[in-house]
Scaffold this motif. Structure first.
Motif, short mmCIF file in Angstrom:
data_model
loop_
_atom_site.label_atom_id
_atom_site.label_comp_id
_atom_site.label_asym_id
_atom_site.label_seq_id
_atom_site.Cartn_x
_atom_site.Cartn_y
_atom_site.Cartn_z
N VAL A 276 63.46 59.31 -28.41
CA VAL A 276 62.61 58.80 -29.50
C VAL A 276 63.49 58.16 -30.57
CG1 VAL A 276 61.15 59.57 -31.44
CG2 VAL A 276 60.74 60.46 -29.14
N LYS A 277 62.99 57.03 -31.09
CA LYS A 277 63.62 56.46 -32.29
C LYS A 277 62.48 56.17 -33.27
CE LYS A 277 66.61 52.70 -33.80
NZ LYS A 277 67.36 51.51 -33.40
N GLY A 278 62.36 56.98 -34.30
CA GLY A 278 61.30 56.78 -35.30
C GLY A 278 59.93 56.80 -34.66
N ASN A 279 59.28 55.64 -34.65
CA ASN A 279 57.92 55.58 -34.11
C ASN A 279 57.87 54.94 -32.71
OD1 ASN A 279 58.63 53.12 -35.07
ND2 ASN A 279 57.04 53.02 -36.68
N ILE A 280 58.96 55.05 -31.96
CA ILE A 280 58.97 54.58 -30.56
C ILE A 280 59.43 55.73 -29.66
CG2 ILE A 280 59.87 52.91 -28.90
CD1 ILE A 280 60.44 51.01 -31.17
N ALA A 281 58.67 56.00 -28.63
CA ALA A 281 59.04 57.06 -27.68
C ALA A 281 59.17 56.48 -26.28
CB ALA A 281 57.97 58.15 -27.66
N LEU A 282 60.19 56.92 -25.57
CA LEU A 282 60.31 56.60 -24.14
C LEU A 282 59.55 57.66 -23.36
CD1 LEU A 282 64.17 55.89 -23.94
CD2 LEU A 282 62.32 54.23 -24.25
N LEU A 283 58.94 57.26 -22.26
CA LEU A 283 58.16 58.22 -21.46
C LEU A 283 58.22 57.81 -19.98
CD1 LEU A 283 54.78 59.78 -22.42
CD2 LEU A 283 54.96 58.62 -20.22
N GLY A 284 58.30 58.79 -19.09
CA GLY A 284 58.38 58.49 -17.65
C GLY A 284 59.77 57.99 -17.30
N ASP A 285 59.85 57.10 -16.29
CA ASP A 285 61.15 56.64 -15.79
C ASP A 285 62.00 55.94 -16.84
OD1 ASP A 285 60.54 57.65 -13.33
OD2 ASP A 285 60.82 55.78 -12.23
N SER A 286 61.40 55.43 -17.88
CA SER A 286 62.23 54.80 -18.93
C SER A 286 63.03 55.88 -19.65
CB SER A 286 61.37 54.01 -19.92
OG SER A 286 60.62 54.87 -20.73
N ALA A 287 62.50 57.09 -19.69
CA ALA A 287 63.14 58.20 -20.39
C ALA A 287 64.05 59.03 -19.48
CB ALA A 287 62.08 59.12 -21.00
N HIS A 288 63.75 59.02 -18.20
CA HIS A 288 64.50 59.86 -17.24
C HIS A 288 64.27 59.29 -15.86
CE1 HIS A 288 60.47 61.57 -16.80
NE2 HIS A 288 60.47 61.71 -18.11
N SER A 289 65.32 58.79 -15.28
CA SER A 289 65.17 58.13 -13.98
C SER A 289 65.89 58.96 -12.95
CB SER A 289 65.80 56.75 -14.11
OG SER A 289 65.28 55.90 -13.17
N THR A 290 65.16 59.44 -11.98
CA THR A 290 65.68 60.43 -11.04
C THR A 290 65.65 59.92 -9.60
OG1 THR A 290 65.29 62.67 -10.16
CG2 THR A 290 63.37 61.50 -10.92
N THR A 291 66.48 60.50 -8.74
CA THR A 291 66.29 60.28 -7.31
C THR A 291 65.03 61.05 -6.91
OG1 THR A 291 67.50 62.24 -6.59
CG2 THR A 291 68.80 60.24 -6.95
N PRO A 292 64.39 60.64 -5.82
CA PRO A 292 63.12 61.32 -5.47
C PRO A 292 63.30 62.62 -4.69
CG PRO A 292 63.47 59.43 -4.05
CD PRO A 292 64.63 59.44 -5.00
N ASP A 293 64.49 63.22 -4.75
CA ASP A 293 64.80 64.32 -3.84
C ASP A 293 64.07 65.62 -4.08
OD1 ASP A 293 67.22 63.49 -1.89
OD2 ASP A 293 67.17 62.32 -3.72
N ILE A 294 63.47 65.80 -5.27
CA ILE A 294 62.62 66.98 -5.44
C ILE A 294 61.19 66.54 -5.80
CG2 ILE A 294 64.47 68.61 -5.98
CD1 ILE A 294 63.72 68.33 -8.96
N GLY A 295 60.91 65.26 -5.61
CA GLY A 295 59.54 64.75 -5.79
C GLY A 295 59.00 65.01 -7.19
#
Ligand code: FAD
Length: 384
Positions: A276-295
């Protein structure tokens, strides 16, 4: 209060649903004119299904979720069963079933639930302006939109991420290629009510039943990045990589349609603490990008959305709510990315001795250890 939601994927649509529950108006902007998902299907584990229920979209899970009641591992070369067990103890322990679903249908139904006409397609954010009280998004078509805050759910290649965290992230190649698609359920491949995985040589082949009598399949092969492979070579490539593997694997390869099979070089991004920066939040893959290994990539986007809604239920002060969201999510999402990375390395033979030890464990596994692992991941979610 108005939120600008950037991206109409699982993250953006679930964030909109969560904010709407708190009486917050949302305008959704999606870059593409028509959503074409990169993967054929997803396993939405019980934590994600609980989030969908909480967000009022449980009916979508009911209609799309396949009958995945059992789990089995087979030796990929001989076809012999290594372990096979019911998932009922997991469902009983966590209070919800896992749902393998068609990705295209999931995204489409989430958009329909919101109202397709209310999503603004063809709006690709290219820059933004942020002040204490508002955020303005500028789109590549020359238009702009202003809101009180922004939720950037614009995926792994996020245009907003660098503004929020202060630097450009590198995507890290996970050293394997994944092919995925859908085929009709065929008992010559695996039982239609089971998640079946064939393993060997650091490779894996997996099928999961989704609704409508289809299997979601995927093949993983450790390979260098950037190989000259495409649809025209796809079946031969798979036949080569899985030469000598058991009959069900050959039946599966023979049933796939290369025109609708995806080939993806799997990446993740080193986790970071700032969401988060002030009034902007990252959510989903923009915030955390993972390999699909645990689905868990899509599931954690759904969790983000639920927590975002919970934070706005506690306060309508935007910056306080978003900071609270960041605080409640950053450890969980980092943990999931790193857990997936660890699983990825063992599954894909990064150190073949460790992979062999895992194969040996699978041969004596009764289900308890795998269920305990799945359960730990699931109950770490916000609706445990
Ligand atoms: P996305 O789905 O990428 O959506 C982002 C949206 O933003 C897109 O529609 C995009 O067009 C739009 N966008 C991008 N840039 C802009 C811009 N500049 N302006 C406006 N809009 C923009 N997860 C699971 O939970 N279970 C699984 O089994 C699973 N399996 C997977 C298998 C594979 C092979 C892969 C690759 C991923 C898998 N995942 C799984 C992860 C899951 O797909 C993602 O975590 C999930 O789709 C993330 O959703 P999102 O909405 O954050 O991002």
């Amino acid at each position: 209060m108005k939120a600008l939601i950037i991206g109409a994927g699982i993250g953006g649509m679930s964030a909109a649903a969560a904010l709407k529950q708190q009486g917050i108006e949302c305008d959704i902007f999606e870059a593409v004119k028509e959503i074409k998902p990169v993967g054929a299907a997803l396993s939405i584990w019980s934590n994600g299904v609980k989030c969908m229920n909480h967000l009022g979209m449980g009916h979508i899970m009911d209609s799309l979720g396949g009958p995945m009641h059992n789990l089995a591992y087979h030796d990929g070369l001989t076809g012999a069963v290594m372990t096979q067990f019911s998932l009922s103890p997991l469902v009983e322990a966590v209070g919800e079933r896992p749902c393998p679903v068609s990705r295209a249908n999931l995204q489409s139904q989430m958009i329909d639930w919101w109202g397709r006409e209310k999503v603004q397609f063809g709006k690709r954010i290219e820059k933004l302006e942020q002040s204490e009280t508002c955020v303005t998004a500028y789109f590549t078509d020359g238009s702009s939109a202003t809101g009180d805050f922004m939720v950037a759910a614009d995926g792994t290649h996020s245009s907003v991420r660098a503004h929020v965290i202060g630097y450009q992230t590198e995507r890290r190649y996970a050293d394997y290629v994944n092919w995925n698609g859908l085929v009709n359920i065929d008992e010559n491949i695996a039982p239609g009510n089971q998640w079946t995985t064939f393993v060997g040589e650091g490779k894996r082949v997996s099928v999961m039943p989704i609704a409508d009598g289809r299997f979601y399949f995927f093949f993983d092969v450790p390979l260098p990045k950037g190989l000259n492979e495409d649809r025209t070579t796809l079946v031969d490539d798979l036949k080569g990589y899985f030469k000598g593997w058991a009959k069900p694997v050959q039946v599966l390869i023979d049933s796939i349609d290369p025109e609708v099979t995806n080939r993806i070089e799997i990446h993740d991004i080193e986790p970071f603490d700032t969401l988060v920066k002030g009034n902007i939040a990252l959510l989903g893959d923009s915030a955390h990008s993972t390999t699909p290994d645990i689905g868990q990539g899509g599931c954690s986007a759904l969790e983000d959305a639920v927590v975002l809604g919970q934070c706005f239920a506690e306060t309508k002060d935007i910056q306080t709510a978003l900071k609270d969201y960041e605080e409640k999510r950053r450890f969980r999402v980092k943990d999931l990315v790193l857990k997936a990375r660890k699983r990825c390395d063992v599954t894909h033979g990064k150190n073949m001795q460790e992979t062999q030890a895992w194969y040996d464990e699978l041969r004596v596994e009764k289900g308890d250890n795998i269920i305990a692992g799945l359960r730990t991941t699931i109950v770490g979610g916000p609706l445990a």
